[in-house]
Design an enzyme around this catalytic site. Structure first.
Site, short mmCIF file in Angstrom:
data_model
loop_
_atom_site.label_atom_id
_atom_site.label_comp_id
_atom_site.label_asym_id
_atom_site.label_seq_id
_atom_site.Cartn_x
_atom_site.Cartn_y
_atom_site.Cartn_z
N HIS A 67 0.83 -1.20 0.00
CA HIS A 67 0.00 0.00 0.00
C HIS A 67 0.87 1.25 0.00
CE1 HIS A 67 -2.17 3.15 2.41
NE2 HIS A 67 -3.09 2.91 1.49
N GLU A 70 2.22 1.80 -3.45
CA GLU A 70 1.18 2.37 -4.32
C GLU A 70 1.13 3.88 -4.17
OE1 GLU A 70 -3.03 3.79 -3.70
OE2 GLU A 70 -2.93 1.72 -3.02
#
Length: 429
Positions: A67, A70
């Site tokens: 995450h 990202e």
């Protein structure tokens, strides 16, 4: 370029595997106004233990790094890449799940420019020590925000109850402690391992020309060099069959308690139509037992055990599967008992009649066909299924052949005493 005719949906899907291993899918939809494109990698929050590309020894990276990566992909030396999409009237975003990370955009015009930007920014990482430290504060605030949301805590608390060791029990964003250990070097190592084109896929849906779009992607990829593709060696945890915790309660600042019942599924390593059949049968089972038209749901409502915020969900990915059932309730202990009674009644055959299944199947088929009016749904669902070894366009033909025995089989596989857990959130004091 290969062309596949999906007769039942009257669609044509175009496919090509690039020389670097990247899978590209184009679904022309001339009647659509906007084009939606997604560039995804089979890399999510559960991939925290693996052998890095080019190395022999496994590493365990901090939770939440997929995450975190990202977030960092949008920041370049020249600034935030989102601004390039915005200037062209496109909407861009990204998301990380348990098993994949996806970057996407939608636009009505200048599609080719936006597609090049999507391909380039995902394949050009740029991390600095300073930017990584800055991001820790931003994601730390996000983690704290979700920790203060009762619905989110109820959902992940139920998953935590189910699993002993599997990283699916850990919040996708990680924890404040885990993200504090993320470094620029770790981000590059994860990127090199999981962002290789051979581990990725592109899906474009909209009023596009398949030949021109594939030619654009082919040219774009041909200008770039990548390491030789290798099979990614993920280290799977040794996860016991039963749940880790049968019951847990948490106090939060809520007015109405929440009660969630979780069912830990079985991972039998199936793919293709066999896996799809089991997934659809489990979804139909839950719909028959707890859907808005089910007598059980009406009974729970009449007993004052549920509100309009009652829901259920079944998730199946490579390596795990689980169901979550529940919501707000003034009587959490009683709701837990009643849900269990309904589940075990279904395992004994109660409430699983053919007439009810036919009605639910028609509803599900209608929902699926309506969803095909959304290029976003098509692209995201296709990628999700494709990474799990399933063809999205097989949903309708498989769904139509599911009978009561399939649903009863799902009940027998899923429902057992050692696979059910309960997580409750109650008002403080």
């Amino acid at each position: 370029m290969k062309e596949v005719l999906i007769e039942q949906l009257n669609e044509r899907l175009f496919f090509e595997k690039m020389d670097n291993g990247l899978d590209v899918y184009i679904l022309p939809k001339k009647e659509f106004f906007q084009t939606f494109a997604v560039f995804a990698t089979k890399y999510g929050s559960v991939d925290n233990h693996f052998v890095p590309l080019g190395k022999e020894e496994p590493v365990r990276v901090p939770d939440g790094i997929a995450h975190f990566l990202e977030h960092k992909m949008f920041e370049k030396k020249t600034g935030d890449v989102l601004q390039a999409f915005t200037r062209r009237g496109a909407s861009a975003n990204a998301y990380t799940t348990f098993t994949r990370t996806a970057y996407l955009f939608s636009s009505a015009d200048r599609v080719k420019e936006n597609l090049r930007t999507l391909l380039d920014f995902v394949q050009e990482p740029y991390f600095t020590d300073q930017s990584v430290e800055k991001e820790k504060g931003i994601i730390g605030q996000e983690i704290q925000m979700y920790n203060d949301q009762p619905d989110w805590r109820a959902y992940f608390g139920t998953i935590e109850n189910m699993y002993h060791h599997h990283p699916v029990k850990i919040d996708i964003a990680g924890t404040l402690e885990s993200i504090s250990r993320i470094t620029k070097e770790l981000l590059y190592e994860c990127y090199r391992t999981f962002y290789h084109p051979a581990n990725m896929a592109v899906f474009v849906a909209g009023p596009v020309d398949p030949g021109e779009t594939l030619a654009l992607i082919r040219e774009n990829q041909g200008k770039k060099s990548f390491a030789r593709p290798e099979e990614i060696r993920r280290i799977d945890p040794d996860e016991p069959e039963g749940v880790a915790t049968k019951f847990r309660k948490m106090e939060m600042n809520v007015q109405t308690p929440k009660c969630m019942v979780g069912i830990k599924g079985r991972d039998e390593g199936k793919t293709g139509d066999e896996a799809l059949r089991e997934e659809l049968a489990a979804e139909l089972l839950l719909e028959m037992l707890f859907g808005k038209s089910s007598p059980h749901r009406e009974g729970l409502y009449n007993e004052d055990l549920i509100t309009d915020r009652f829901y259920f969900d079944y998730s199946r990915e490579s390596g795990f599967a689980f169901a979550v059932i529940g919501g707000d309730t003034k009587h959490p202990d009683r709701l837990n008992e009643r849900i269990r009674e309904i589940l075990f009644g279904a395992k004994a055959g109660t409430g699983l009649e053919e007439a009810g299944l036919v009605r639910i199947k028609k509803k599900k088929i209608g929902e699926f066909l309506r969803a095909f009016n959304s290029p976003e749904f098509i692209a995201n669902q296709f990628i999700k299924y494709r990474f799990n070894g399933i063809d999205l366009f097989r949903v309708l033909p498989v769904l139509e052949t599911i009978g009561c025995q399939d649903v009863i089989g799902a009940a027998e596989r899923l429902i057992s005493e050692d696979r059910i857990t309960c997580f409750q959130i109650v008002p403080k004091g």
